[in-house]
Motif scaffolding. Structure first.
Motif: not given
Length: 189
Positions: A22, A24, A43-44, A54, A82-83, A85-87, A89, A144
């Protein structure tokens, strides 16, 4: 202790091993710079030149060896927080490393559902929505979860104190939560 545990994940890697990091998070970013194997970031936010996934110009993209592949438009992703969406990625990078094609990812991602216990809607009753988020067991996960909702909240929390910082969570609770119910445990003391 948390950072030390994360460092141990990559400490004994060899050159052919893979680490998905990660970008970020300030702690994992530092750990990622020391990866002896193949490093992939997620990364977001867009980042320059390195391998990873990303979001860029309303697309989830994957860059491998300088080639950018558009995986899926953000509008087709079934998660808004966001969390999650990060997962996603991280999962896209892991899928790529395991040989899953971008075409297959594009077909499957819109059908994904959050795992049980992750912002799972239990019931809607008299204008209220009851959500189970028992997997939010650390302050950052609870932050989150709180950010995923826009309406007044009643937070039921507690459990074991993991010796993590709670200051940012306390500020968010004060700003966003209408009522708090604390369950027994060392984190509630």
């Amino acid at each position: 202790a948390y950072q030390k545990a994360k460092e141990g994940i990559v400490e004994f890697q060899k050159q052919d091993d893979i680490a998905i990091i990660n970008r970020d998070n300030q702690y994992t970013r530092l750990i990622g710079r020391r990866v002896p194997g193949k490093r992939f970031w997620f990364s977001l936010k867009p980042f320059a030149t390195e391998n990873g996934a990303f979001y860029q110009k309303k697309w989830l993209v994957l860059r491998i060896n300088g080639i950018v592949r558009r995986v899926i438009p953000e509008k087709d992703i079934p998660f808004t927080s966001e969390d999650m969406k990060a997962n996603l990625l991280a999962a896209v990078v892991a899928g790529w490393c395991a040989g899953v094609s971008v075409r297959d990812m594009r077909a499957k991602i819109p059908k994904l559902q959050a795992p049980s216990g992750r912002r799972q809607i239990i019931r809607r009753y008299k204008g209220r929505t009851f959500v189970n988020d028992t997997t939010a067991s650390a302050p950052v996960a609870t932050l989150n979860a709180l950010s995923a909702f826009s309406h007044p909240l009643i937070l039921i929390a507690g459990g074991v104190n993991k010796k993590l910082p709670y200051t940012e969570l306390a500020r968010a609770i004060k700003a966003r939560v209408e009522h708090v119910v604390l369950l027994p445990g060392t984190a509630s003391d």
